[in-house]
Motif scaffolding. Structure first.
Motif, PDB file in Angstrom:
ATOM      1  N   GLY A 206      17.423 -16.088  21.350  1.00  0.00           N
ATOM      2  CA  GLY A 206      17.752 -16.747  20.089  1.00  0.00           C
ATOM      3  C   GLY A 206      18.770 -17.846  20.258  1.00  0.00           C
ATOM      4  N   ARG A 207      19.013 -18.566  19.153  1.00  0.00           N
ATOM      5  CA  ARG A 207      19.929 -19.707  19.166  1.00  0.00           C
ATOM      6  C   ARG A 207      21.311 -19.323  19.684  1.00  0.00           C
ATOM      7  NH1 ARG A 207      20.568 -20.711  14.004  1.00  0.00           N
ATOM      8  NH2 ARG A 207      22.694 -19.970  13.903  1.00  0.00           N
ATOM      9  N   ALA A 208      21.867 -18.233  19.228  1.00  0.00           N
ATOM     10  CA  ALA A 208      23.226 -17.854  19.638  1.00  0.00           C
ATOM     11  C   ALA A 208      23.314 -17.661  21.151  1.00  0.00           C
ATOM     12  CB  ALA A 208      23.666 -16.593  18.911  1.00  0.00           C
ATOM     13  N   ALA A 209      22.324 -17.015  21.736  1.00  0.00           N
ATOM     14  CA  ALA A 209      22.323 -16.791  23.190  1.00  0.00           C
ATOM     15  C   ALA A 209      22.134 -18.100  23.953  1.00  0.00           C
ATOM     16  CB  ALA A 209      21.226 -15.797  23.561  1.00  0.00           C
ATOM     17  N   ILE A 210      21.266 -18.958  23.445  1.00  0.00           N
ATOM     18  CA  ILE A 210      21.031 -20.243  24.099  1.00  0.00           C
ATOM     19  C   ILE A 210      22.309 -21.089  24.079  1.00  0.00           C
ATOM     20  CG2 ILE A 210      19.779 -22.445  23.931  1.00  0.00           C
ATOM     21  CD1 ILE A 210      17.372 -20.767  22.850  1.00  0.00           C
TER      22      ILE A 210
ATOM     23  N   ASP B  64      13.184 -22.842  26.179  1.00  0.00           N
ATOM     24  CA  ASP B  64      14.009 -21.856  25.468  1.00  0.00           C
ATOM     25  C   ASP B  64      14.051 -22.149  23.968  1.00  0.00           C
ATOM     26  OD1 ASP B  64      14.576 -20.644  27.890  1.00  0.00           O
ATOM     27  OD2 ASP B  64      16.603 -21.492  28.054  1.00  0.00           O
ATOM     28  N   LEU B  65      14.188 -23.422  23.628  1.00  0.00           N
ATOM     29  CA  LEU B  65      14.254 -23.782  22.210  1.00  0.00           C
ATOM     30  C   LEU B  65      12.919 -23.534  21.516  1.00  0.00           C
ATOM     31  CD1 LEU B  65      16.390 -27.054  22.384  1.00  0.00           C
ATOM     32  CD2 LEU B  65      17.127 -24.776  21.630  1.00  0.00           C
ATOM     33  N   GLY B  66      11.827 -23.781  22.213  1.00  0.00           N
ATOM     34  CA  GLY B  66      10.509 -23.484  21.641  1.00  0.00           C
ATOM     35  C   GLY B  66      10.369 -22.007  21.315  1.00  0.00           C
ATOM     36  N   ALA B  67      10.834 -21.154  22.206  1.00  0.00           N
ATOM     37  CA  ALA B  67      10.794 -19.706  21.951  1.00  0.00           C
ATOM     38  C   ALA B  67      11.707 -19.341  20.785  1.00  0.00           C
ATOM     39  CB  ALA B  67      11.197 -18.939  23.211  1.00  0.00           C
ATOM     40  N   ALA B  68      12.858 -19.974  20.702  1.00  0.00           N
ATOM     41  CA  ALA B  68      13.789 -19.687  19.610  1.00  0.00           C
ATOM     42  C   ALA B  68      13.255 -20.213  18.266  1.00  0.00           C
ATOM     43  CB  ALA B  68      15.162 -20.277  19.914  1.00  0.00           C
ATOM     44  N   GLN B  69      12.478 -21.285  18.315  1.00  0.00           N
ATOM     45  CA  GLN B  69      11.831 -21.751  17.086  1.00  0.00           C
ATOM     46  C   GLN B  69      10.828 -20.714  16.597  1.00  0.00           C
ATOM     47  OE1 GLN B  69      10.425 -25.534  18.604  1.00  0.00           O
ATOM     48  NE2 GLN B  69      11.828 -26.671  17.259  1.00  0.00           N
ATOM     49  N   ALA B  70      10.136 -20.090  17.521  1.00  0.00           N
ATOM     50  CA  ALA B  70       9.135 -19.081  17.153  1.00  0.00           C
ATOM     51  C   ALA B  70       9.781 -17.884  16.473  1.00  0.00           C
ATOM     52  CB  ALA B  70       8.359 -18.637  18.392  1.00  0.00           C
ATOM     53  N   ASP B  71      11.018 -17.545  16.866  1.00  0.00           N
ATOM     54  CA  ASP B  71      11.679 -16.403  16.201  1.00  0.00           C
ATOM     55  C   ASP B  71      12.495 -16.839  14.986  1.00  0.00           C
ATOM     56  OD1 ASP B  71      14.330 -17.140  16.892  1.00  0.00           O
ATOM     57  OD2 ASP B  71      14.423 -15.804  18.608  1.00  0.00           O
ATOM     58  N   GLY B  72      12.509 -18.157  14.701  1.00  0.00           N
ATOM     59  CA  GLY B  72      13.158 -18.664  13.497  1.00  0.00           C
ATOM     60  C   GLY B  72      14.638 -18.971  13.624  1.00  0.00           C
ATOM     61  N   SER B  73      15.212 -18.838  14.809  1.00  0.00           N
ATOM     62  CA  SER B  73      16.656 -19.079  14.939  1.00  0.00           C
ATOM     63  C   SER B  73      17.015 -20.528  15.234  1.00  0.00           C
ATOM     64  CB  SER B  73      17.256 -18.150  16.001  1.00  0.00           C
ATOM     65  OG  SER B  73      16.722 -18.424  17.281  1.00  0.00           O
ATOM     66  N   VAL B  74      16.012 -21.350  15.567  1.00  0.00           N
ATOM     67  CA  VAL B  74      16.238 -22.778  15.813  1.00  0.00           C
ATOM     68  C   VAL B  74      15.345 -23.563  14.859  1.00  0.00           C
ATOM     69  CG1 VAL B  74      15.867 -24.667  17.479  1.00  0.00           C
ATOM     70  CG2 VAL B  74      16.967 -22.551  18.211  1.00  0.00           C
ATOM     71  N   ARG B  75      15.895 -24.632  14.325  1.00  0.00           N
ATOM     72  CA  ARG B  75      15.167 -25.456  13.343  1.00  0.00           C
ATOM     73  C   ARG B  75      13.901 -26.070  13.933  1.00  0.00           C
ATOM     74  NH1 ARG B  75      15.902 -31.041  13.779  1.00  0.00           N
ATOM     75  NH2 ARG B  75      17.599 -31.722  15.138  1.00  0.00           N
ATOM     76  N   ALA B  76      13.047 -26.511  13.059  1.00  0.00           N
ATOM     77  CA  ALA B  76      11.815 -27.164  13.474  1.00  0.00           C
ATOM     78  C   ALA B  76      12.124 -28.506  14.126  1.00  0.00           C
ATOM     79  CB  ALA B  76      10.901 -27.371  12.264  1.00  0.00           C
TER      80      ALA B  76
END
Length: 193
Positions: free
Chosen positions: A79-83, A133-145
């Motif tokens: 997720g975003r926080a971990a990234i 990593d950001l693509g995966a985080a977008q899939a879980d909703g923690s990073v903006r489109a």
């Protein structure tokens, strides 16, 4: 001078280690192929078979160092926080890295090539890894489109600028405060809300 076969797997490592020690001892401007060869205990033709000149060796050395530092910081989640936490940790290590700081201080024009003229190999590798990593985080909703590669590139620019300017703002933002503010900036940039 000892000549070592190209097939020996440690030759490239010795050459890069010798180049690193030259940069630390002399700064980047006084690094010569002759001195690198002497320290690595290889002939100059052995070096030329791998790199065309000292600038190419230094670029390979910096790429290796940046990717090593990035690999030293493990991922703690997707997720975003971990990234963001990982990016900040990598930035802190790069900002304290003796070799990278020697390059920044002894040859700002060499560093400027990778700051203002073109992306280097290590920057491309970081963007590619971060985009995934950001693509995966977008899939879980923690990073903006948004295009993950564009987001990753902007994150690189923000982080790179922070590392480059850390010394001049240190009286205002000591290392820990700078890391905290970088984390806030990246979280805000990548957040959905």
């Amino acid at each position: 001078m000892l000549s070592i076969s190209n097939a020996h797997p440690a030759v490239e490592e010795r050459i890069l280690a010798a180049a690193a020690s030259c940069v630390r001892d002399y700064g980047i401007e006084r690094v010569t192929l002759a001195e690198i060869a002497r320290r690595a205990r290889v002939s100059r033709p052995t070096i030329y078979r791998r790199w065309p000149d000292s600038q190419a060796i230094l670029a390979a050395l910096l790429t290796r160092r940046v990717t090593e530092v990035a690999a030293e910081v493990p991922s703690t989640g997707s997720g975003r926080a971990a990234i963001v936490a990982r990016i900040v940790a990598v930035a802190q290590r790069l900002g304290r890295d003796e070799l990278l700081m020697a390059v920044m201080h002894s040859a700002p024009e060499f560093a400027m090539t990778y700051i203002s003229e073109r992306l280097g190999t290590s920057q491309q590798l970081l963007i590619d890894a971060l985009a995934a990593d950001l693509g995966a985080a977008q899939a879980d909703g923690s990073v903006r489109a948004g295009d993950p590669r564009q987001l990753a590139t902007m994150v690189l620019l923000i982080t790179q600028s922070t590392i480059q300017s850390a010394q001049i703002v240190e009286p205002i933002l000591p290392a820990e405060a700078l890391a905290l503010e970088l984390g806030r900036a990246l979280n805000g940039y990548l957040s959905n809300g």
